[in-house]
Design a protein around this motif. Structure first.
Motif, PDB file in Angstrom:
ATOM      1  N   ALA A 117      31.224  24.290  17.456  1.00 21.52           N
ATOM      2  CA  ALA A 117      31.547  23.379  18.557  1.00 21.52           C
ATOM      3  C   ALA A 117      33.049  23.334  18.819  1.00 21.52           C
ATOM      4  O   ALA A 117      33.484  23.347  19.977  1.00 21.52           O
ATOM      5  CB  ALA A 117      31.023  21.981  18.247  1.00 21.52           C
ATOM      6  N   VAL A 118      33.847  23.306  17.768  1.00 22.32           N
ATOM      7  CA  VAL A 118      35.296  23.246  17.928  1.00 22.32           C
ATOM      8  C   VAL A 118      35.819  24.518  18.600  1.00 22.32           C
ATOM      9  O   VAL A 118      36.635  24.449  19.524  1.00 22.32           O
ATOM     10  CB  VAL A 118      35.987  23.014  16.560  1.00 22.32           C
ATOM     11  CG1 VAL A 118      37.486  23.213  16.654  1.00 22.32           C
ATOM     12  CG2 VAL A 118      35.662  21.626  16.031  1.00 22.32           C
ATOM     13  N   VAL A 119      35.314  25.674  18.167  1.00 22.36           N
ATOM     14  CA  VAL A 119      35.739  26.931  18.789  1.00 22.36           C
ATOM     15  C   VAL A 119      35.318  26.957  20.261  1.00 22.36           C
ATOM     16  O   VAL A 119      36.075  27.420  21.123  1.00 22.36           O
ATOM     17  CB  VAL A 119      35.178  28.149  18.015  1.00 22.36           C
ATOM     18  CG1 VAL A 119      35.425  29.441  18.762  1.00 22.36           C
ATOM     19  CG2 VAL A 119      35.801  28.212  16.623  1.00 22.36           C
ATOM     20  N   ALA A 120      34.142  26.434  20.556  1.00 25.11           N
ATOM     21  CA  ALA A 120      33.685  26.389  21.954  1.00 25.11           C
ATOM     22  C   ALA A 120      34.565  25.460  22.790  1.00 25.11           C
ATOM     23  O   ALA A 120      34.905  25.792  23.935  1.00 25.11           O
ATOM     24  CB  ALA A 120      32.228  25.947  22.021  1.00 25.11           C
ATOM     25  N   ILE A 121      34.939  24.327  22.228  1.00 26.60           N
ATOM     26  CA  ILE A 121      35.821  23.399  22.950  1.00 26.60           C
ATOM     27  C   ILE A 121      37.166  24.056  23.237  1.00 26.60           C
ATOM     28  O   ILE A 121      37.682  23.988  24.354  1.00 26.60           O
ATOM     29  CB  ILE A 121      36.006  22.091  22.151  1.00 26.60           C
ATOM     30  CG1 ILE A 121      34.719  21.285  22.158  1.00 26.60           C
ATOM     31  CG2 ILE A 121      37.157  21.262  22.710  1.00 26.60           C
ATOM     32  CD1 ILE A 121      34.704  20.123  21.175  1.00 26.60           C
ATOM     33  N   VAL A 122      37.722  24.716  22.224  1.00 25.33           N
ATOM     34  CA  VAL A 122      39.011  25.392  22.401  1.00 25.33           C
ATOM     35  C   VAL A 122      38.887  26.502  23.446  1.00 25.33           C
ATOM     36  O   VAL A 122      39.742  26.647  24.323  1.00 25.33           O
ATOM     37  CB  VAL A 122      39.519  25.952  21.049  1.00 25.33           C
ATOM     38  CG1 VAL A 122      40.707  26.879  21.236  1.00 25.33           C
ATOM     39  CG2 VAL A 122      39.872  24.807  20.105  1.00 25.33           C
ATOM     40  N   ASP A 123      37.814  27.266  23.360  1.00 27.63           N
ATOM     41  CA  ASP A 123      37.628  28.365  24.307  1.00 27.63           C
ATOM     42  C   ASP A 123      37.436  27.844  25.729  1.00 27.63           C
ATOM     43  O   ASP A 123      38.016  28.378  26.673  1.00 27.63           O
ATOM     44  CB  ASP A 123      36.436  29.227  23.906  1.00 27.63           C
ATOM     45  CG  ASP A 123      36.322  30.462  24.770  1.00 27.63           C
ATOM     46  OD1 ASP A 123      37.210  31.330  24.669  1.00 27.63           O
ATOM     47  OD2 ASP A 123      35.351  30.549  25.548  1.00 27.63           O
ATOM     48  N   GLN A 124      36.637  26.806  25.867  1.00 27.95           N
ATOM     49  CA  GLN A 124      36.360  26.282  27.207  1.00 27.95           C
ATOM     50  C   GLN A 124      37.611  25.663  27.829  1.00 27.95           C
ATOM     51  O   GLN A 124      37.827  25.780  29.031  1.00 27.95           O
ATOM     52  CB  GLN A 124      35.237  25.246  27.152  1.00 27.95           C
ATOM     53  CG  GLN A 124      34.783  24.789  28.514  1.00 27.95           C
ATOM     54  CD  GLN A 124      33.603  23.850  28.464  1.00 27.95           C
ATOM     55  OE1 GLN A 124      33.294  23.293  27.418  1.00 27.95           O
ATOM     56  NE2 GLN A 124      32.948  23.676  29.579  1.00 27.95           N
ATOM     57  N   SER A 125      38.432  25.024  27.021  1.00 30.83           N
ATOM     58  CA  SER A 125      39.619  24.387  27.581  1.00 30.83           C
ATOM     59  C   SER A 125      40.810  25.330  27.690  1.00 30.83           C
ATOM     60  O   SER A 125      41.797  25.001  28.337  1.00 30.83           O
ATOM     61  CB  SER A 125      40.006  23.164  26.735  1.00 30.83           C
ATOM     62  OG  SER A 125      40.351  23.578  25.429  1.00 30.83           O
ATOM     63  N   TYR A 132      28.481  27.245  27.942  1.00 32.60           N
ATOM     64  CA  TYR A 132      29.012  26.371  26.907  1.00 32.60           C
ATOM     65  C   TYR A 132      27.981  25.313  26.501  1.00 32.60           C
ATOM     66  O   TYR A 132      27.947  24.892  25.347  1.00 32.60           O
ATOM     67  CB  TYR A 132      30.320  25.736  27.366  1.00 32.60           C
ATOM     68  CG  TYR A 132      31.438  26.755  27.437  1.00 32.60           C
ATOM     69  CD1 TYR A 132      32.040  27.227  26.283  1.00 32.60           C
ATOM     70  CD2 TYR A 132      31.852  27.269  28.653  1.00 32.60           C
ATOM     71  CE1 TYR A 132      33.044  28.183  26.343  1.00 32.60           C
ATOM     72  CE2 TYR A 132      32.858  28.218  28.725  1.00 32.60           C
ATOM     73  CZ  TYR A 132      33.447  28.678  27.559  1.00 32.60           C
ATOM     74  OH  TYR A 132      34.440  29.629  27.615  1.00 32.60           O
ATOM     75  N   GLY A 133      27.133  24.928  27.425  1.00 36.41           N
ATOM     76  CA  GLY A 133      26.057  23.994  27.080  1.00 36.41           C
ATOM     77  C   GLY A 133      25.119  24.562  26.032  1.00 36.41           C
ATOM     78  O   GLY A 133      24.684  23.857  25.117  1.00 36.41           O
ATOM     79  N   LEU A 134      24.800  25.843  26.154  1.00 37.65           N
ATOM     80  CA  LEU A 134      23.961  26.490  25.142  1.00 37.65           C
ATOM     81  C   LEU A 134      24.648  26.522  23.784  1.00 37.65           C
ATOM     82  O   LEU A 134      24.031  26.240  22.752  1.00 37.65           O
ATOM     83  CB  LEU A 134      23.594  27.907  25.579  1.00 37.65           C
ATOM     84  CG  LEU A 134      22.508  28.017  26.628  1.00 37.65           C
ATOM     85  CD1 LEU A 134      22.446  29.427  27.184  1.00 37.65           C
ATOM     86  CD2 LEU A 134      21.167  27.632  26.034  1.00 37.65           C
ATOM     87  N   VAL A 135      25.921  26.847  23.771  1.00 36.94           N
ATOM     88  CA  VAL A 135      26.662  26.900  22.505  1.00 36.94           C
ATOM     89  C   VAL A 135      26.756  25.503  21.895  1.00 36.94           C
ATOM     90  O   VAL A 135      26.527  25.322  20.700  1.00 36.94           O
ATOM     91  CB  VAL A 135      28.052  27.520  22.709  1.00 36.94           C
ATOM     92  CG1 VAL A 135      28.890  27.421  21.449  1.00 36.94           C
ATOM     93  CG2 VAL A 135      27.921  28.974  23.142  1.00 36.94           C
ATOM     94  N   TYR A 136      27.076  24.501  22.718  1.00 39.36           N
ATOM     95  CA  TYR A 136      27.137  23.130  22.200  1.00 39.36           C
ATOM     96  C   TYR A 136      25.766  22.671  21.706  1.00 39.36           C
ATOM     97  O   TYR A 136      25.665  21.968  20.699  1.00 39.36           O
ATOM     98  CB  TYR A 136      27.636  22.155  23.271  1.00 39.36           C
ATOM     99  CG  TYR A 136      29.072  22.374  23.684  1.00 39.36           C
ATOM    100  CD1 TYR A 136      30.062  22.636  22.740  1.00 39.36           C
ATOM    101  CD2 TYR A 136      29.446  22.319  25.017  1.00 39.36           C
ATOM    102  CE1 TYR A 136      31.382  22.835  23.128  1.00 39.36           C
ATOM    103  CE2 TYR A 136      30.760  22.518  25.413  1.00 39.36           C
ATOM    104  CZ  TYR A 136      31.724  22.771  24.459  1.00 39.36           C
ATOM    105  OH  TYR A 136      33.021  22.965  24.838  1.00 39.36           O
ATOM    106  N   GLY A 137      24.729  23.072  22.417  1.00 35.84           N
ATOM    107  CA  GLY A 137      23.375  22.706  21.986  1.00 35.84           C
ATOM    108  C   GLY A 137      23.039  23.265  20.621  1.00 35.84           C
ATOM    109  O   GLY A 137      22.475  22.569  19.767  1.00 35.84           O
TER     110      GLY A 137
END
Length: 140
Positions: free
Chosen positions: A22-30, A56-61
């Motif tokens: 989740a943290v990597v996804a947040i960093v990547d998305q932002s 990103y919704g799939l990754v967060y899910g």
């Protein structure tokens, strides 16, 4: 019979490793949006568009699902061995399935997720396997 704290700590490590995704996804998305750029480029030849929200919704899910599954293992780590072992096996299998899905899913013959995302989703499986080994270890 009660389990030692080592199994609970190992399951907590699996929770932490689930949060890494989740943290990597947040960093990547932002920031760099490498996941979105990759998916956009692989779908472009087919005339398909992809939304950032979907990817990103799939990754967060997957990350939230993994966290919840491993928190259940943590909560049940001090229950009888059979219950804790059964839930740990289920958690390993579910986490493995989610990670392998991100790693190997294809659509139109292309992989919408780079391998990094599947590998990050599989990290909790390693800690989970260690926790499972602890649950399966005979008591002294």
């Amino acid at each position: 019979m009660r389990q030692s704290l080592s199994e609970k700590r190992t399951a907590l490590l699996a929770v932490g490793l689930s949060l890494v995704l989740a943290v990597v996804a947040i960093v990547d998305q932002s920031g760099g949006r490498s996941l979105f750029d990759h998916a956009t480029s692989v779908y472009a030849p087919y005339g398909k568009t992809v939304t950032s929200r979907t990817l990103y919704g799939l990754v967060y899910g997957v990350a939230v699902f993994n966290v919840l599954v491993w928190l259940l293992v943590v909560a049940l780590a001090r229950t009888p061995r059979l219950v804790a072992s059964g839930v740990a096996v289920l958690a390993v299998l579910l986490t493995l399935t989610a990670g392998l899905t991100l790693l190997f899913v294809t659509e139109y013959g292309v992989h919408p997720f780079p391998p990094l995302w599947g590998i990050l989703a599989l990290l909790p499986v390693v800690a989970g396997a260690l926790a499972l080994a602890g649950f399966a270890r005979p008591r002294r």
